[in-house]
Design a protein around this motif. Structure first.
Motif, mmCIF file in Angstrom:
data_model
loop_
_atom_site.group_PDB
_atom_site.id
_atom_site.type_symbol
_atom_site.label_atom_id
_atom_site.label_comp_id
_atom_site.label_asym_id
_atom_site.label_seq_id
_atom_site.Cartn_x
_atom_site.Cartn_y
_atom_site.Cartn_z
ATOM 1 N N PRO A 1 9.468 20.155 5.334
ATOM 2 C CA PRO A 1 10.032 18.825 5.090
ATOM 3 C C PRO A 1 9.105 17.725 5.604
ATOM 4 N N ARG A 2 9.020 16.643 4.855
ATOM 5 C CA ARG A 2 8.260 15.472 5.303
ATOM 6 C C ARG A 2 9.060 14.730 6.370
ATOM 7 N N ALA A 3 8.379 14.263 7.387
ATOM 8 C CA ALA A 3 9.047 13.511 8.452
ATOM 9 C C ALA A 3 9.298 12.072 8.004
ATOM 10 N N GLY A 4 10.427 11.530 8.437
ATOM 11 C CA GLY A 4 10.721 10.121 8.211
ATOM 12 C C GLY A 4 11.143 9.760 6.808
ATOM 13 N N GLN B 1 14.957 18.528 -9.124
ATOM 14 C CA GLN B 1 15.496 17.806 -10.276
ATOM 15 C C GLN B 1 14.636 16.594 -10.634
ATOM 16 N N LYS B 2 14.037 15.971 -9.643
ATOM 17 C CA LYS B 2 13.103 14.875 -9.941
ATOM 18 C C LYS B 2 11.909 15.402 -10.744
ATOM 19 N N TYR B 3 11.417 16.571 -10.370
ATOM 20 C CA TYR B 3 10.305 17.155 -11.107
ATOM 21 C C TYR B 3 10.672 17.394 -12.563
ATOM 22 N N ASN C 1 5.932 26.271 -11.358
ATOM 23 C CA ASN C 1 5.622 24.927 -11.864
ATOM 24 C C ASN C 1 5.945 23.868 -10.823
ATOM 25 N N PHE C 2 7.150 23.961 -10.261
ATOM 26 C CA PHE C 2 7.597 22.977 -9.274
ATOM 27 C C PHE C 2 6.699 22.964 -8.047
ATOM 28 N N PHE C 3 6.353 24.147 -7.529
ATOM 29 C CA PHE C 3 5.561 24.195 -6.299
ATOM 30 C C PHE C 3 4.126 23.718 -6.525
ATOM 31 N N ARG C 4 3.628 23.817 -7.736
ATOM 32 C CA ARG C 4 2.333 23.198 -8.036
ATOM 33 C C ARG C 4 2.433 21.675 -7.816
ATOM 34 N N TRP C 5 3.523 21.085 -8.275
ATOM 35 C CA TRP C 5 3.792 19.647 -8.127
ATOM 36 C C TRP C 5 3.908 19.276 -6.652
ATOM 37 N N VAL C 6 4.565 20.145 -5.872
ATOM 38 C CA VAL C 6 4.680 19.896 -4.430
ATOM 39 C C VAL C 6 3.306 19.962 -3.776
ATOM 40 N N ALA C 7 2.528 20.991 -4.099
ATOM 41 C CA ALA C 7 1.204 21.165 -3.502
ATOM 42 C C ALA C 7 0.270 20.012 -3.850
ATOM 43 N N GLU C 8 0.506 19.375 -4.973
ATOM 44 C CA GLU C 8 -0.303 18.220 -5.367
ATOM 45 C C GLU C 8 0.118 16.940 -4.655
ATOM 46 N N GLY C 9 1.155 17.045 -3.800
ATOM 47 C CA GLY C 9 1.568 15.909 -2.987
ATOM 48 C C GLY C 9 2.574 14.989 -3.636
ATOM 49 N N ASN C 10 3.273 15.458 -4.663
ATOM 50 C CA ASN C 10 4.166 14.588 -5.426
ATOM 51 C C ASN C 10 5.622 14.602 -4.980
ATOM 52 N N ALA C 11 6.022 15.607 -4.191
ATOM 53 C CA ALA C 11 7.442 15.745 -3.842
ATOM 54 C C ALA C 11 7.839 14.750 -2.762
ATOM 55 N N GLN D 1 6.240 19.030 1.559
ATOM 56 C CA GLN D 1 4.800 19.177 1.410
ATOM 57 C C GLN D 1 4.447 20.656 1.528
ATOM 58 N N LEU D 2 3.331 21.047 0.928
ATOM 59 C CA LEU D 2 2.971 22.464 0.884
ATOM 60 C C LEU D 2 1.458 22.617 0.914
ATOM 61 N N SER D 3 0.952 23.407 1.866
ATOM 62 C CA SER D 3 -0.463 23.749 1.863
ATOM 63 C C SER D 3 -0.674 24.906 0.902
#
Length: 483
Positions: free
Chosen positions: A61-64, A92-94, A203-213, A217-219
């Protein structure tokens, strides 16, 4: 694996090599409830995974970030329900953007979110009692997503971290995508639905890894490894056929589907159908019997099994005119090489050294509590050192990340030579390829390591290279791609 019941090279009677599951129940059996009424070709890079830079930063989870306003019926207001609601919001946003862009179809948010406690008094969700239902699922009858906050979510969070919870819910919303596309119906097999949903989660986790969520966040290094470990944890057991009701896939097949989604777009996932699944699936059908004379079990690593292994390795890696490596029953020092254990390759003497005792420990049934991974994991580590010998004979370098990936790929080629029906003395059994996945997701993988034990930090990339070799079934693609 199965050791065919015939006289082996030692002259003794053959016995069984059984691929076994790690003893973890598939928690998400039947995660889609219906009520009536390969990554694309791309130039390989040692610093990238599916085209993204390999990163080792924070995952979770992103802080703040403000929490979502989504509401879950039955929620206790706790931390895990908050995590789940934020996960659903991001997924759902994705799809709100991606479904129209790719399929020209609108994505409407699911109608209802439901949180329940499987350890408490049972309620009814999607015509099913929640008592003891350690599960998460999408219900097409009322377009809802439900999850168990009592046991499932805590287990995932404790074992793999919060992104494991996100992974499960991304999978469930993949089913919602299917129904919005009208891509599945009552005639669609469970394995097709689940492979598609794993792919859509990719598909979704690619979007997360690209910094869009917004919330997560995901390394692409350790973070993505944890997602694949989650899929391993919730895989089907070795006794579940791909044609069984509620089948999701073994670890190898689930990870493959996720990787297709992570590496390619949603259109790749939509192409997963009955014919495609049956063509590449490694999970056998229900009740698929072994040929007469074969015995099930986890074969101990000993002289008899190692002799049989050598026969399969010669078939896979033997090269006309090349000297076959000598075998040593100990791991000894080697000039200019950092020795690896429990198996090593010394190019100066063209020798594969084995620590048989340690291989035996790795090869034990994981349920025995000795830290073992199973028979196939042990034999694949030996195979990886023979893969280095083949590379040495071909004049390839034996150090570096390209070598590590080439080794994983070639080990996959060896695995392809021992599938059932090809006549090898050792043959794959249910659960064997899952053991390879477990080994390659570990912090240190010998299957995907160079002569010094060094390898790429991404378990995703290791498994992908192994799958490249397994799918190709021949050495040339491995030697050409990983340079």
């Amino acid at each position: 694996m199965t050791f065919r019941n015939r006289r082996a090279v030692s002259g003794r009677r053959a016995f069984a090599l059984g691929g076994v599951a790690l003893g973890v129940a598939a928690l998400l059996a039947g995660c889609t409830r219906t009520v009536d009424g390969t990554g694309g070709a791309e130039r390989w890079s040692a610093t990238k995974v599916a085209g993204l830079e390999i990163t080792t930063g924070e995952s979770g989870p992103r802080a703040g970030v403000p929490d979502t306003g989504l509401v879950a019926d039955g929620s206790d207001g706790g931390e895990l329900d908050r995590l789940a609601r934020n996960a659903v919001d991001d997924v759902q946003k994705y799809w709100a953007d991606e479904l129209p862009a790719v399929f020209d179809r609108r994505f409407d948010p699911v109608t209802r979110l439901i949180s329940y406690d499987s350890t408490g008094p049972g309620g009814i969700v999607c015509n099913t009692s929640t008592a003891g239902a350690v599960n998460a699922f999408y219900c097409s009858g009322d377009d809802s997503v439900a999850w168990d906050r009592g046991q499932l979510l805590p287990t995932l969070d404790d074992s793999f971290g919060p992104m494991a919870v996100v992974a499960v819910l991304a999978h469930e919303l993949g089913h919602a995508v299917q129904f919005r596309l009208g891509a599945v119906d009552a005639r669609t097999s469970s394995i097709v639905k689940e492979q598609q949903a794993d792919c859509y989660a990719g598909n979704f986790f690619r979007w997360v890894a690209e910094g869009n969520a917004p919330h997560f966040q995901l390394s692409t290094g350790p973070g993505l490894n944890q997602i694949l470990a989650t899929l391993f944890f919730i895989r089907d057991g070795a006794d579940t056929g791909f044609d069984a009701e509620g089948a999701h896939g073994n670890a190898f097949d689930r990870v493959s589907a996720f990787q297709f989604g992570f590496g390619d777009g949603p259109a790749r996932c939509a192409r997963i159908d009955e014919a495609e699944v049956r063509r590449r699936i490694t999970q056998p059908a229900s009740g698929q019997a072994s040929p007469t004379g074969e015995v099930a079990g986890n074969l101990p690593v000993d002289q008899g099994s190692l002799l049989a292994l050598q026969e399969t390795l010669r078939a896979a890696f033997g090269r006309s005119g090349a000297r076959w490596p000598a075998i040593s029953q100990s791991v000894s020092s080697c000039p200019e090489v950092t020795v690896t254990t429990p198996a090593s390759y010394c190019p100066a003497t063209n020798t594969v050294g084995l620590d048989v005792a340690e291989l035996a420990r790795i090869g034990t049934d994981p349920d025995q509590g000795a830290g073992g991974m199973g028979d196939f994991a042990a034999f694949a580590e030996v195979a990886s050192r023979h893969a280095l010998a083949r590379q040495h004979a071909e004049g390839y370098p034996l150090t570096g990340l390209a070598t590590a990936q080439r080794t994983a790929c070639l080990t996959g080629v060896w695995a392809a030579t021992i599938v059932v029906g090809r006549g090898a003395v050792l043959q794959l059994s249910p659960g064997d390829l899952d053991e390879a996945v477990a080994e390659m997701l570990a912090p240190r993988s010998l299957i995907a390591a160079d002569v010094n034990g060094g390898g790429i930090p991404s378990g995703f990339a290791r498994v992908e290279a192994f799958r490249d070799g397994f799918s190709a079934g021949e050495t040339a693609p491995c030697l050409q791609k990983y340079r």
